[in-house]
Enzyme design. Structure first.
Site, mmCIF file in Angstrom:
data_model
loop_
_atom_site.group_PDB
_atom_site.id
_atom_site.type_symbol
_atom_site.label_atom_id
_atom_site.label_comp_id
_atom_site.label_asym_id
_atom_site.label_seq_id
_atom_site.Cartn_x
_atom_site.Cartn_y
_atom_site.Cartn_z
ATOM 1 N N ASN A 151 0.788 -1.224 0.000
ATOM 2 C CA ASN A 151 0.000 0.000 0.000
ATOM 3 C C ASN A 151 0.825 1.282 0.000
ATOM 4 O O ASN A 151 0.312 2.354 -0.300
ATOM 5 C CB ASN A 151 -0.930 0.018 1.222
ATOM 6 N N SER A 197 -11.159 -5.090 -0.053
ATOM 7 C CA SER A 197 -11.755 -3.885 0.534
ATOM 8 C C SER A 197 -12.630 -3.177 -0.486
ATOM 9 O O SER A 197 -12.241 -3.021 -1.644
ATOM 10 C CB SER A 197 -10.647 -2.930 1.009
ATOM 11 N N HIS A 199 -13.747 0.133 -0.358
ATOM 12 C CA HIS A 199 -13.458 1.542 -0.628
ATOM 13 C C HIS A 199 -12.139 1.770 -1.358
ATOM 14 O O HIS A 199 -11.795 2.902 -1.681
ATOM 15 C CB HIS A 199 -13.502 2.365 0.669
ATOM 16 N N THR A 237 -26.165 -9.117 10.705
ATOM 17 C CA THR A 237 -27.008 -8.818 9.546
ATOM 18 C C THR A 237 -26.175 -8.125 8.466
ATOM 19 O O THR A 237 -25.519 -7.121 8.730
ATOM 20 C CB THR A 237 -28.175 -7.904 9.954
ATOM 21 N N CYS A 323 -3.162 4.491 7.629
ATOM 22 C CA CYS A 323 -3.386 3.850 8.922
ATOM 23 C C CYS A 323 -2.247 4.107 9.907
ATOM 24 O O CYS A 323 -2.352 3.768 11.079
ATOM 25 C CB CYS A 323 -3.572 2.348 8.740
#
Length: 384
Positions: A151, A197, A199, A237, A323
């Site tokens: 990344n 992922s 996004h 859910t 991050c």
């Protein structure tokens, strides 16, 4: 404002949003309520999305896709889940020193539990040292986790080769593919678990997926317990609109990936040529060829990366992983490449993507050149 931080996140594609909207207020049934039409419609949408995610990674069975809240949860579920479920087989886990923090911290947590975790080094170009990887394998090794694309520096790891090596030795192989999906072709043929992922591929935040090889009948211990949704491995859910979103994002990416890749290669070539032709002492971090074209990490001798970003506030770039951007320490990824600490501090990451234009590339290149020249004039380190 110019956005060039596509490794941190991507804007949601309008086409994805359009697919999601009906499932907020019109088709709002619980996809796990199969006793009425509204629930069935939601369930059908979720299963279509599952098939779309499976398709982009060439997974034969859509049921091998488990929806999660994102890649962080998918990585935790894969690594912790396999380690705990198969701990009777052995206790060694192999990963690399440049993995995403959610993989590194998960492995460190398992090490505190008593698992034997080995962090394999990388070469100076950011590619994993395969000799060190092979030496780390013992009869106690149960799991290896190596990311597909880094990344911060965009390097592509030889995951097919690593996967074959693992399977020859009876080792379960997991890869974090959050930065690879939609950018390069990905195939799970030699992979047991793969994290995705939403996004990062122009889909919504808050949704991800974990591929779990059904042919091998792999099981993972769940991270939390509830109604036993997602084959009992991820209770809760399912958010139908988000599932629809990641599915639509995968379908669009699969169709447009080749054309997008070609365009980004041209952008990268132009951008690097401008920078290297106009500035001395600039270094590309990672491998120029074995990398995705939309991720460029550069170090500028004599200046601070933070200074460069402050000098061009109208351009959104970063100095590393989103991050870990709150720390003042130089990037652990760049330190792992054995580059000088001052060069690690002088780096910025530029991310191109689907909505980047040629005009934005040209402006950004000229702005970086202007800013670096200005900072170097004021830098005692550079002048010395």
């Amino acid at each position: 404002m110019i956005y060039l931080d596509y490794q941190a996140t991507t804007p949601c594609d309008q086409r994805v949003l359009d697919k999601m909207l009906p499932y907020f207020c019109e088709i709002y049934g619980n996809p796990h309520s199969s006793t009425h039409v509204m629930g069935e419609e939601a369930a059908d949408a979720v299963e279509k999305a599952r098939a779309q995610v499976a398709d982009i990674i060439s997974a034969e069975n859509p049921k091998d896709i488990i929806f999660t809240s994102g890649a962080t949860e998918a990585n935790n579920l894969a690594i912790q889940g396999i380690a705990h479920f198969y701990k009777e087989r052995g206790n060694r886990i192999i990963t690399s020193v440049i993995e995403h923090p959610c993989v590194l911290e998960t492995c460190k947590a398992l090490a505190r539990e008593g698992f034997d975790v080995v962090f394999v080094p990388v070469l100076s170009n950011g590619i994993i040292d395969l000799d060190s990887f092979k030496k780390a394998i013992t009869s106690e090794t149960i799991l290896a986790s190596i990311m597909t694309v880094n990344n911060e520096i965009g390097t592509c790891q030889p995951i097919d080769e690593i996967g074959k090596l693992c399977h020859e030795r009876g080792i379960i192989f997991h890869t974090d593919a959050a930065q690879a999906i939609g950018k390069i072709p990905v195939n799970v043929k030699n992979i047991d678990l793969m994290s995705i992922s939403g996004h990062k591929i122009y889909g919504p935040k808050g949704i991800g997926a974990l591929y779990i090889n059904g042919k091998e009948r792999l099981r993972v211990s769940p991270l939390f317990h509830g109604g036993r949704q997602e084959r009992g491995m991820r209770s809760g859910t399912l958010p139908t609109p988000l599932c629809v979103g990641i599915g639509a994002a995968c379908e669009i990416a699969a169709k447009e990936m080749r054309e997008e890749y070609t365009r980004l290669v041209a952008f990268k070539s132009y951008f690097l040529r401008q920078i290297f032709d106009n500035l001395p002492k600039v270094y590309l971090n990672g491998d120029r060829d074995k990398s995705i074209p939309g991720c460029i990490n550069l170090s500028f001798d004599g200046v601070e990366g933070e200074g460069i970003m402050l000098g061009m506030r109208d351009i959104c770039v970063s100095s590393g992983s989103a991050c870990s951007s709150q720390t003042l320490e130089p990037s652990y990824v760049l330190k792992s490449l054995s580059i000088r600490e001052d060069l690690a501090h002088s780096s910025i990451r530029i991310g191109f993507g689907r909505f980047t234009t040629q005009e934005e590339i040209e402006y950004t290149a000229s702005k970086i050149i202007e800013t670096v020249r200005k900072l170097r004039k004021m830098s005692p380190i550079w002048n010395d």
